[in-house]
Scaffold this motif. Structure first.
Motif, PDB file in Angstrom:
ATOM      1  N   GLU A   1       1.711  -1.392  -1.583  1.00 28.21           N
ATOM      2  CA  GLU A   1       1.949  -1.222  -0.133  1.00 28.21           C
ATOM      3  C   GLU A   1       2.694  -2.405   0.685  1.00 28.21           C
ATOM      4  OE1 GLU A   1      -2.267  -0.219   1.710  1.00 28.21           O
ATOM      5  OE2 GLU A   1      -1.760  -2.211   2.744  1.00 28.21           O
TER       6      GLU A   1
ATOM      7  N   LYS B   1      -9.441   0.154   4.037  1.00 23.46           N
ATOM      8  CA  LYS B   1      -8.070  -0.142   3.851  1.00 23.46           C
ATOM      9  C   LYS B   1      -7.500   1.137   2.661  1.00 23.46           C
ATOM     10  CE  LYS B   1      -7.069  -4.787   4.735  1.00 23.46           C
ATOM     11  NZ  LYS B   1      -6.991  -6.175   3.974  1.00 23.46           N
TER      12      LYS B   1
ATOM     13  N   PRO C   1      -6.650   5.388   4.859  1.00 24.51           N
ATOM     14  CA  PRO C   1      -5.883   5.086   5.952  1.00 24.51           C
ATOM     15  C   PRO C   1      -6.283   5.978   7.360  1.00 24.51           C
ATOM     16  CG  PRO C   1      -4.340   5.489   4.301  1.00 24.51           C
ATOM     17  CD  PRO C   1      -5.727   5.522   3.796  1.00 24.51           C
ATOM     18  N   ASP C   2      -6.879   7.103   7.178  1.00 22.73           N
ATOM     19  CA  ASP C   2      -7.546   7.755   7.895  1.00 22.73           C
ATOM     20  C   ASP C   2      -8.650   7.493   8.762  1.00 22.73           C
ATOM     21  OD1 ASP C   2      -8.575   8.445   5.655  1.00 22.73           O
ATOM     22  OD2 ASP C   2      -9.116  10.426   6.052  1.00 22.73           O
TER      23      ASP C   2
ATOM     24  N   SER D   1     -10.979   4.664  10.953  1.00 23.34           N
ATOM     25  CA  SER D   1     -10.910   3.642  12.031  1.00 23.34           C
ATOM     26  C   SER D   1     -12.314   2.962  12.188  1.00 23.34           C
ATOM     27  CB  SER D   1     -10.186   4.152  13.035  1.00 23.34           C
ATOM     28  OG  SER D   1     -11.011   5.171  13.840  1.00 23.34           O
TER      29      SER D   1
END
Lengths: 509, 430
Positions: A173, B175, B178-179, B181
């Motif tokens: 990343e 982490k 990523p989708d 929150s």
């Protein structure tokens, strides 16, 4: 009461049957909730003063907990303990699990007040000795693996896998390689490997190993493709068939050229410790099971401890905390000290009690003893293989490393299965090997004797195994289906357990 | 070398039986470059006496909780453990057993885990509990992941003051997704769950009715985190929650610098197939006798591989046993008394420190832990007190200090602490 029993003719005829199942040294035992409730609990506490509650919420009602005296509790658990098999009582050749002797010194040291009774958030000036233990263990694991970045915090092997793969993910990343989303893993891998890759949001591509039990460069190339999407490879080496991956160097070379990292599952580190350095066969990240190689007790299913070791290149990305030495003493490195870290994966500092035990064990063996550990482990496994290869099917050619793989193939025609072998071993006072794993062969029997067994123990195991094979050949396999007969419980109905789940005690059970 | 039973003679016989001259020949698949030619940093083997001498030296560099007044909590608590707990967990048959995959010879472990699951389910007011988790922080993130699987939603709401390590672990795990929150405060119509800690990180107990209502309105699941499990002897059971998880170290398990501790995980029965971790269930054997087995393992990694509910394999078996033995000794009466003693000690501590000039209690309500404000920065105060042999608590931001009392805290400890707090005040500096 005694007089009553004497009078009962039927009872005296049955001698041993008083309806409770207690015979000789075997005691049946009811659950705590089924015992008569006592007037007072098994602890004596001061009487509360009756101060007014300041909790600001309603008071707890009845919970429904049992209440019994201390002797009742102690007898309850001591009786239950006698229903367990353990490494202290017998041979435990469980493949891939490294059931070796658990020294009591490790237990004693972990219970020193300065280790057992300290809090993880005390000021650093008051925990320098604990940090010294962690720092020394980090250094030793770094040297044994050749991978200098060490984080001790993962709680178990699978947690170490997660920490390792997330380290790889974080590195990609931050290096702008977010398109690398695939993990390669052989079909013989532990179930935790694909499960971990999935948890990390990675896609899996499987490397087939069926023919030789090992990865080949050709099969790897096919799985790699052009490699642009490959983040890394998860491989256990020695692999789960007990074989060292003989083509590992060219494979890792191709992987590295494609920009992927080599994650080595350290489950089988007992074959290597003190003799082989994983960094020198290309490993970038590896977890170490302290509860396998370094003898911290399995405790009936945990606690484990799965530190990870990584290359210098990957060290900035591994989880926090890690211990560093500064001019003011030892310091627990946090996200503030090392912003490139993937973050924290566990509360506090990992399974510190296991770190103490592992360090104690390593000091006991020293560099000389550790080398002998892996050599004896490999010798013992090959000895078993050499003695049983005429009686059982051997799917892949040896020599093996610290464990050997047999299958049920030659027994099957006589109606005898791996399960029968396992349960007949139980009947003969031996814990079974790992059965039906790895999945790449049918009816697998994976045997890991470890270095803490004598030739005498191995010979008895070999004798029993030969006898089982002979019984099968002689067509007396049906007798084996009945085993075990002499255990506290016989074969248990697992289908019923899953179909009608009873996961806690209830009055209605 | 005391752990190695093989003799020179036997090694030679075995090599001959295998048909090789040396062990090195058995390593024939290993590349030459990977053989170790020396371990510079690792000394040669040592005897017990020498090791005890060295490592007791390391241990003595630490300040153990029993050496002076101790008021640190923050998710790891200094409680008394009855002698029989450690005796039982050191029985070879429990200590050196493997995961109970062979149930005929593991009924001891399996029965104890079944009792553990029952204790956790009763304490949390939930239907079922699993065989334990690594720790509270990882149990908490697994609960959020489970809620995401059940609801198919990708938002996690943190409803109140969650332990910072729990929050950090949540951030790290998410982490990977990523989708996903993470939000603060109440859940909305897109939230998979809301996480409520009680008592929260600052020691305040919470009621659940309002949160249940919000969850019913939004379709979010209610996750309650408990990291001082003794509080459940006084505070209401979080039975309105869908999942209750947290840390059970307070019962039976030493602080041990943060581990091994014992995460727990309980939920409503309808969610059982989405649960992470091992489960023990009741069944019968071939003779019809009651027995226990690991069950519902089609959820787990060794069967489902990449489709498993979690990659978790190990539980905290021995710690779960320690908890179970201690709970058995406490029983209904002892557990509730213990909770009350903890609360009363905290009340006395609160009253005593608030009488010290310049010190004020922030909490109106608490169980056994609360925040005080000091006349000086808390981190400096903690360092000063440590030099006096007092572990005063966890410094938060500025002058705020998080303090805990347990049944171990004595009147004398509180007196010494108040004296030292007074010193801070008078000098006006640290």
């Amino acid at each position: 009461m005694i007089a009553e029993l004497k009078m009962d003719q039927a009872m005296s005829e049955q001698q041993n049957d008083f309806g409770d199942g207690n015979v000789g040294l075997h005691y049946e035992e009811s659950l705590l909730w089924e015992k008569e409730a006592g007037d007072h609990p098994g602890v004596d506490l001061p009487t509360p003063k009756g101060l007014k509650s300041r909790t600001g919420v309603a008071a707890r009602g009845e919970i429904g907990l049992p209440q019994v005296s201390e002797p009742t509790v102690v007898r309850h658990f001591v009786r239950l303990s006698t229903w367990n098999y353990s490494i202290d009582s017998g041979f435990f050749p469980l493949g891939s699990c490294t059931m070796k002797h658990n020294p009591r010194l490790n237990e004693k040291v972990a219970r020193f007040a300065g280790f057992g009774n300290i809090h993880p958030m005390q000021p650093e000036s008051t925990i320098q000795g604990a940090l010294r233990v962690m720092h020394e263990l980090q250094g030793i694991l770094g040297e044994l693996t050749g991978l200098p970045g060490v984080c001790l915090s993962p709680a178990a092997g699978a947690h170490g896998e997660l920490a390792g793969l997330m380290t790889i993910r974080r590195a990609h990343e931050l290096k702008g390689n977010a398109h690398k989303t695939v993990i390669l893993t052989p079909d013989s891998s532990h179930g935790t490997n694909p499960a971990t890759a999935a948890m990390c949001g990675y896609t899996l591509r499987v490397i087939p190993t069926k023919e030789t039990g090992r990865m080949t460069v050709e099969a790897f190339k096919e799985a790699l493709g052009d490699g642009h999407d490959v983040a890394g490879m998860m491989v256990t080496n020695p692999n789960t068939c007990g074989l060292f991956e003989s083509e590992i160097l060219p494979i890792v070379d191709l992987l590295h050229k494609a920009g992927g990292y080599f994650y080595c599952d350290g489950a089988n580190f007992n074959a290597l410790v003190g003799t082989i350095r994983p960094a020198d066969f290309g490993v970038d990240v590896m977890h170490i099971n302290l509860h396998k190689t370094f003898s911290t007790p399995h405790g009936g299913g945990g606690p484990g401890s799965g530190p990870i070791c990584v290359t210098e290149e990957l060290a900035p990305y591994m989880p926090v905390p890690t211990v560093v030495k500064t001019k003011d003493g030892f310091h627990l490195e946090t996200e503030d000290d090392r912003p490139t870290t993937l973050g924290r994966l566990k509360g506090f500092n990992g399974q510190f009690g296991m770190h103490v035990r592992a360090l104690t064990y390593i000091m006991s063996h020293g560099a000389d003893g550790l080398k002998q550990v892996s050599e004896d482990a490999v010798l013992n496994a090959n000895y078993i293989l050499s003695q049983l290869k005429g009686d059982y099917s051997v799917p892949f050619e040896g020599p093996c490393m610290h464990e050997c793989l047999l299958t049920e193939k030659s027994l099957k025609e006589n109606g005898v299965t791996t399960l029968d072998v396992a349960k007949t071993l139980v009947e003969n006072g031996i814990h079974p090997m790992t059965v039906y794993f790895p999945l790449v062969v049918q009816g697998a029997m994976l045997i890991e004797p470890t270095e803490t067994e004598s030739k005498e123990t191995l010979d008895r195991f070999i004798k029993v195994m030969k006898w089982i094979a002979a019984e099968a050949k002689a067509g007396r396999g049906s007798v084996l289906h009945e085993n075990p007969k002499s255990t506290p419980r016989r074969r248990l109905d697992e289908v019923k357990a899953a179909r009608e789940p009873k996961l806690r005690w209830k009055k209605s059970n | 070398m005391r752990y190695l039973p093989q003799t020179k003679k036997n090694r030679e016989e075995m090599l001959a039986a295998i048909g090789v001259k040396s062990v090195r020949e058995l390593y024939r698949d290993v590349p030459q470059a990977a053989f170790i030619d020396g371990l510079a940093k690792i000394p040669m083997h040592k005897g017990e006496l020498e090791i005890e001498h060295i490592l007791s030296g390391y241990a003595n560099e630490n300040h153990a909780a029993g050496e002076g007044p101790f008021f640190l909590g923050a998710g790891c608590y200094n409680h008394h453990v009855p002698a029989s707990v450690d005796y039982i967990i050191q029985r070879s048959e429990f200590l050196t057993a493997y995961t109970p995959y062979q149930p005929e010879i593991a009924q001891g472990t399996l029965t104890a885990v079944f009792e553990f699951q029952t204790f956790i389910a009763q304490l949390t007011g939930q239907d079922i509990a699993n065989a334990s988790m690594y720790d509270g922080a990882t149990a908490c993130v697994e609960a959020a992941l489970m809620a995401m699987r059940i609801t198919g939603r990708h938002k996690v709401a943190i409803g109140n003051e969650l332990h910072p390590h729990y929050r950090d672990v949540m951030d790290s795990y998410m982490k990977n997704h990523p989708d996903v929150s993470i939000t603060s405060g109440k859940p909305d119509g897109e939230s998979a769950c809301v996480v409520i800690q009680s008592p929260d990180f600052f020691g305040k107990p919470h009621a659940y009715e309002e949160w249940r209502k919000v969850c019913d309105e939004t379709g979010a699941m209610l996750i309650v985190v408990i990291n001082e499990i003794v509080s459940l002897g006084m505070l209401p059971a979080p039975s309105l929650a869908d999942i209750v998880c947290g840390e059970a170290q307070s019962v039976g398990v030493a602080m041990s610098f943060g581990g091994p501790h014992i995460g727990f995980f309980a939920c409503k029965e309808q969610f059982v197939r989405q649960m992470p971790g091992r489960l023990v269930g009741q069944t019968v054997d071939a003779d019809g006798k009651r027995g226990f087995v690991l069950t519902l393992n089609t959820r787990e990694q060794h069967i489902r591989r990449e489709k498993a509910t979690s990659n978790i394999c190990t539980n905290q078996g021995l710690m779960a046993l320690a908890f179970t033995v201690h709970m058995s000794l406490l029983g209904e009466g002892g557990f509730k008394t213990l909770a009350q003693l903890n609360h009363e000690k905290a009340c006395e501590l609160a009253d005593a420190v608030s009488k010290v000039k310049g010190v004020a209690i922030e909490n109106e309500t608490f169980f056994n832990e609360f925040v005080v404000t000091l006349p000086v920065p808390a981190d400096k105060a903690v360092e000063f007190m440590a030099e006096e042999g007092i572990i005063a608590g966890l410094p938060l931001d500025g002058n705020r200090l998080l303090m805990a009392a347990t049944e171990v805290t004595s009147d004398e400890d509180i007196k010494i602490l108040c004296w030292a707090l007074g010193e801070l005040n008078e000098s006006g500096e640290v």
